[in-house]
Design a protein around this motif. Structure first.
Motif, PDB file in Angstrom:
ATOM      1  N   MET A  66       0.831  -1.196   0.000  1.00  0.00           N
ATOM      2  CA  MET A  66       0.000   0.000   0.000  1.00  0.00           C
ATOM      3  C   MET A  66       0.877   1.263   0.000  1.00  0.00           C
ATOM      4  O   MET A  66       0.541   2.255  -0.644  1.00  0.00           O
ATOM      5  N   ALA A  99      -0.748   4.494   4.600  1.00  0.00           N
ATOM      6  CA  ALA A  99       0.174   3.397   4.906  1.00  0.00           C
ATOM      7  C   ALA A  99       1.427   3.912   5.614  1.00  0.00           C
ATOM      8  O   ALA A  99       1.924   3.273   6.549  1.00  0.00           O
ATOM      9  N   GLN A 153      -3.791   6.116  -0.466  1.00  0.00           N
ATOM     10  CA  GLN A 153      -3.225   4.937   0.187  1.00  0.00           C
ATOM     11  C   GLN A 153      -1.824   5.177   0.738  1.00  0.00           C
ATOM     12  O   GLN A 153      -1.510   4.727   1.844  1.00  0.00           O
TER      13      GLN A 153
END
Length: 117
Positions: free
Chosen positions: A58, A73, A69
């Motif tokens: 990710m 992450a 994302q």
């Protein structure tokens, strides 16, 4: 698996439970902290490593939705690293400070009772 110690009647973290267990077995406070912390190193590191590795794809994403994302992450991986460091380094240090300030129980003098004949 989510660690919810309070739901199971144990308000401690697994690290503090390990330290307290050794203290109750009669181990010196500093030794109990070292032994308890060393028992928990592998489980804590493995949990953080597995969770962090799960977020690596990710964090490296470049496709559709990557703009959302990647920061997510990155924050999660940073939080895992921070919480791991706090658990392994700071928590035992705080336990050592608390052990220093905790009053030690005075030794109890045992007197043998003599039975009248």
């Amino acid at each position: 698996m989510i660690n919810r110690p309070a739901a199971h009647g144990n308000p401690d973290s697994p690290m503090m439970s390990a330290i307290r267990k050794h203290g109750e077995e009669g181990v010196a406070p500093i030794d109990a902290i070292v032994i308890g912390a060393m028992e928990r190193v592998r489980p804590v590191l493995m949990t953080a490593l597995v969770a962090s590795l799960g977020f690596v794809p990710m964090a490296l994403a470049t496709g559709t939705g990557a703009e959302v994302q990647r920061p997510l992450a990155t924050v999660v991986i940073g939080g895992l690293i921070t919480s791991t460091a706090l658990t392994l380094l700071v928590l035992p240090a705080i336990a050592a400070l608390a052990a220093r300030w905790r009053p030690r129980p005075k030794p109890v003098e045992v007197v043998a009772a003599v039975q009248p004949s």
